[in-house]
Write a protein that holds these residues in place. Sequence first.
Motif: not given
Length: 109
Positions: A48-74
């Motif tokens: 799974r891969f998700t991109i978030l626009r972080i909106w609760n930090k005024e004046g900051i242009f921040r994206l959040g990325y969530l990565f989910e992997y099968r395991d450490e090898s992946a």
Amino acid sequence: EPRMSDAKLINYSTADFATKSDMELALYKWKEVRDKIMQELKAKGLMRFTILRIWNKEGIFRLGYLFEYRDESAYKDCQEIWQQQESNVQENAPVKIFANRGIVLEDNY
């Protein structure tokens, strides 16, 4: 009762851009290559891969990325692809990336 996700390793990263247009350019560039890259990453164990626009930090242009992997090898198998993608983003606009990795201890639905 809590149950474990199928993903065993999760990475949460944030990326801070200097301007809103830099952030939007990064998103645009990602969309141009997304289908090809996601196919490669999924074959290597990205679940799974998700991109978030972080909106609760005024004046900051921040994206959040969530990565989910099968395991450490992946996770390790996907890093070359992600490093190239990060390099491509850095070419277009300076960005500060902060990564946090962890193993799933509990996952409540």
